[in-house]
Design a protein around this motif. Structure first.
Motif, mmCIF file in Angstrom:
data_model
loop_
_atom_site.group_PDB
_atom_site.id
_atom_site.type_symbol
_atom_site.label_atom_id
_atom_site.label_comp_id
_atom_site.label_asym_id
_atom_site.label_seq_id
_atom_site.Cartn_x
_atom_site.Cartn_y
_atom_site.Cartn_z
ATOM 1 N N ASN A 82 -15.574 103.563 -40.361
ATOM 2 C CA ASN A 82 -14.703 102.505 -39.986
ATOM 3 C C ASN A 82 -13.175 102.600 -39.866
ATOM 4 O OD1 ASN A 82 -13.932 103.020 -42.553
ATOM 5 N ND2 ASN A 82 -14.496 101.101 -43.403
ATOM 6 N N GLU A 83 -13.117 104.134 -40.008
ATOM 7 C CA GLU A 83 -11.610 104.605 -39.629
ATOM 8 C C GLU A 83 -11.071 104.860 -38.027
ATOM 9 O OE1 GLU A 83 -10.952 108.334 -41.774
ATOM 10 O OE2 GLU A 83 -11.438 107.108 -43.811
ATOM 11 N N PHE A 84 -12.375 104.590 -37.373
ATOM 12 C CA PHE A 84 -12.136 104.908 -36.061
ATOM 13 C C PHE A 84 -12.598 103.715 -35.042
ATOM 14 C CE2 PHE A 84 -12.474 109.051 -37.888
ATOM 15 C CZ PHE A 84 -11.678 109.987 -37.267
ATOM 16 N N PRO A 85 -12.234 103.645 -33.608
ATOM 17 C CA PRO A 85 -12.785 102.527 -33.161
ATOM 18 C C PRO A 85 -14.270 102.420 -32.824
ATOM 19 C CG PRO A 85 -10.707 103.501 -32.108
ATOM 20 C CD PRO A 85 -11.546 104.372 -33.117
ATOM 21 N N PRO A 86 -14.746 101.131 -32.945
ATOM 22 C CA PRO A 86 -16.398 100.959 -32.507
ATOM 23 C C PRO A 86 -16.619 101.971 -31.332
ATOM 24 C CG PRO A 86 -15.308 98.901 -32.894
ATOM 25 C CD PRO A 86 -14.120 99.889 -32.844
ATOM 26 N N ASN A 87 -17.807 102.582 -31.534
ATOM 27 C CA ASN A 87 -18.657 103.414 -30.640
ATOM 28 C C ASN A 87 -17.452 104.496 -30.054
ATOM 29 O OD1 ASN A 87 -20.834 101.889 -30.454
ATOM 30 N ND2 ASN A 87 -19.795 100.478 -29.129
ATOM 31 N N CYS A 88 -16.601 105.035 -30.822
ATOM 32 C CA CYS A 88 -15.658 105.926 -30.483
ATOM 33 C C CYS A 88 -14.938 105.623 -29.120
ATOM 34 C CB CYS A 88 -16.117 107.272 -30.607
ATOM 35 S SG CYS A 88 -16.833 107.822 -32.210
ATOM 36 N N GLU A 89 -14.695 104.433 -29.013
ATOM 37 C CA GLU A 89 -14.016 104.264 -27.533
ATOM 38 C C GLU A 89 -12.489 104.443 -27.908
ATOM 39 O OE1 GLU A 89 -14.985 100.274 -26.705
ATOM 40 O OE2 GLU A 89 -16.958 100.725 -26.158
ATOM 41 N N ILE A 90 -11.927 105.824 -27.485
ATOM 42 C CA ILE A 90 -10.701 105.822 -27.660
ATOM 43 C C ILE A 90 -10.257 106.276 -26.390
ATOM 44 C CG2 ILE A 90 -9.112 107.573 -28.749
ATOM 45 C CD1 ILE A 90 -11.190 108.197 -30.968
ATOM 46 N N ALA A 91 -9.263 105.645 -25.653
ATOM 47 C CA ALA A 91 -8.766 105.900 -24.334
ATOM 48 C C ALA A 91 -8.075 107.153 -24.299
ATOM 49 C CB ALA A 91 -7.840 104.620 -23.887
ATOM 50 N N ALA A 92 -8.337 107.923 -23.322
ATOM 51 C CA ALA A 92 -7.629 109.279 -22.977
ATOM 52 C C ALA A 92 -6.130 108.811 -22.264
ATOM 53 C CB ALA A 92 -8.467 110.145 -21.976
ATOM 54 N N PRO A 93 -5.159 109.701 -22.781
ATOM 55 C CA PRO A 93 -3.811 109.292 -21.913
ATOM 56 C C PRO A 93 -3.792 109.763 -20.515
ATOM 57 C CG PRO A 93 -3.919 111.382 -23.134
ATOM 58 C CD PRO A 93 -5.298 110.639 -23.741
ATOM 59 N N SER A 94 -2.924 108.902 -19.784
ATOM 60 C CA SER A 94 -2.742 109.155 -18.437
ATOM 61 C C SER A 94 -1.490 110.017 -18.301
ATOM 62 C CB SER A 94 -2.675 107.779 -17.689
ATOM 63 O OG SER A 94 -2.370 107.967 -16.578
ATOM 64 N N GLU A 95 -1.597 110.914 -17.041
ATOM 65 C CA GLU A 95 -0.572 111.680 -16.861
ATOM 66 C C GLU A 95 0.576 111.076 -16.715
ATOM 67 O OE1 GLU A 95 0.318 115.668 -14.252
ATOM 68 O OE2 GLU A 95 -1.543 114.790 -13.969
ATOM 69 N N SER A 96 0.352 109.766 -16.135
ATOM 70 C CA SER A 96 1.679 108.966 -15.701
ATOM 71 C C SER A 96 2.395 108.483 -16.811
ATOM 72 C CB SER A 96 1.209 107.817 -15.028
ATOM 73 O OG SER A 96 0.339 106.882 -15.541
ATOM 74 N N ASP A 97 1.791 108.627 -18.255
ATOM 75 C CA ASP A 97 2.465 108.115 -19.401
ATOM 76 C C ASP A 97 3.514 108.937 -19.753
ATOM 77 O OD1 ASP A 97 0.634 105.759 -19.500
ATOM 78 O OD2 ASP A 97 -0.713 106.975 -20.983
ATOM 79 N N PHE A 98 3.614 110.189 -19.320
ATOM 80 C CA PHE A 98 4.441 111.239 -19.422
ATOM 81 C C PHE A 98 5.291 111.665 -18.244
ATOM 82 C CE2 PHE A 98 0.896 111.692 -22.203
ATOM 83 C CZ PHE A 98 1.348 111.851 -23.448
ATOM 84 N N ASN A 99 6.163 110.734 -18.048
ATOM 85 C CA ASN A 99 7.232 110.877 -16.981
ATOM 86 C C ASN A 99 8.127 111.742 -17.105
ATOM 87 O OD1 ASN A 99 9.284 110.403 -14.946
ATOM 88 N ND2 ASN A 99 8.881 108.220 -14.900
ATOM 89 N N PRO A 100 8.282 112.798 -16.138
ATOM 90 C CA PRO A 100 9.410 113.970 -16.414
ATOM 91 C C PRO A 100 10.729 113.451 -16.549
ATOM 92 C CG PRO A 100 7.779 114.547 -14.810
ATOM 93 C CD PRO A 100 7.455 113.351 -15.247
#
Length: 335
Positions: A82-100
């Motif tokens: 229960n420490e993690f989301p159900p079915n381990c659905e953890i969204a991967a980060p997007s490259e656009s989330d790291f704007n230079p």
């Protein structure tokens, strides 16, 4: 020597005028130096470094997400699941989330940031004008110089208005010179440590009009200090009123309005009127009366304070204070 020349000389020669003016100028120099030292030119090297940092953080975040998924899979069927989301659905980060751009060093954009510097200049010079104006006439009353002056120039209103004119002309000359140097200094800072892109003739015209409003604010502050000190016949009168307005009225009324959930408390606070005057408008928002749009977002009630509204308020206060000072000069005993 004419009365105006004598008053101008008296104003310029006063040690308090010199010291306070120099102090205000040193504050402005410190502000300009701070902006210069804390900003950097954005060149190819800085862009490459920012891009590399963004990529490194992106890869680190991706690796962290993958490790979190592995940890999640390893604890399935245990009490730690229960420490993690159900079915381990953890969204991967997007490259656009790291704007230079977010990793770039601070750089001074003349078009976007210089208006704040004009407001800073206006605030410092207005404070200096208020205190110098109050001290200029307050010292004359306190020392008996006003009575001595009226012995050989018994025209009361002429004497007081000439003193005020000398103060306002001096403040005008100082503000115009400082504004020109201030503009040149920050143009140089933007050229060396930022960018001057987008500085069209329209932008320069807008900045010029803003500096004219800064001049009007400085002159109003000087006249208010002069008028209050003349009313009380002492420098402390003007300073006491200023402290009372700032400490008692502004903070006290502001706290009461917050407790009372007033709709637009900014309407009763002087700094927001000054902001509206300098920036042409200030939009007050009331989040206690949300109008929810189709997306469910809060759209607060707003009230736009325009520079015309702020200017009308400044003129009303100026006429009231200076007019009262002239009236008492004419009616009250000099002794």
């Amino acid at each position: 020597m004419s009365l105006y020349k004598a008053e101008t000389r008296r104003l310029v020669k006063r040690r308090f005028t010199k010291l306070f003016t120099v102090g205000a100028l040193l504050i402005l120099v410190a502000v300009a130096a701070g902006v210069f030292l804390t900003n950097h030119k954005a060149g190819p090297d800085q862009i490459a470094e920012a891009t590399a940092k963004a990529q490194a953080d992106y890869k680190q975040s991706v690796a962290g997400t993958e490790q979190m998924k592995k940890d999640c899979a390893a604890v399935q069927g245990t009490s730690r699941a229960n420490e993690f989301p159900p079915n381990c659905e953890i969204a991967a980060p997007s490259e656009s989330d790291f704007n230079p751009d977010w990793y770039m060093p601070p750089t001074f954009n003349l078009k976007e940031s210089f208006r704040d510097m004009v407001t800073t200049m206006a605030a410092v010079l207005a404070l200096a004008a208020f205190v110098v104006g109050a001290s200029y006439v307050g010292a004359e009353w306190n020392s008996g110089g006003m009575m001595n002056l009226l012995l050989w120039r018994p025209r009361r209103l002429q004497v007081l208005s000439t003193k005020l004119a000398a103060l306002l002309v001096g403040a005008t000359l100082l503000t115009v010179v400082v504004a020109a140097l201030w503009t040149a200094a920050f143009y140089g800072i933007a050229s060396a440590r930022g960018t001057t892109a987008g500085m069209t003739s329209g932008v320069w015209q807008s900045i010029g009009l803003m500096e004219l409003r800064a001049l009007a604010l400085v002159l109003t502050a000087g006249a208010l200090g002069f008028g209050l000190a003349s009313l009380g016949r002492h420098t402390a009168m003007a300073l006491g009123v200023a402290i009372g307005v700032i400490v008692v009225f502004q903070f006290g009324v502001g706290a009461v309005l917050e407790i009372a959930d007033a709709k637009f408390p900014e309407l009763y606070l002087a700094p927001f009127w000054v902001i509206a005057w300098m920036n042409k408008q200030y939009i007050a928002e009331n989040y206690n009366a949300c109008n929810y749009d189709v997306t469910g977002s809060c759209q607060p009630d707003t009230l736009t304070m325009t520079w015309q509204m702020a200017g009308t308020g400044l003129i009303a206060i100026l006429v009231l204070v200076v007019g009262a000072a002239m009236w008492t000069m004419r009616k009250r005993d000099i002794t």
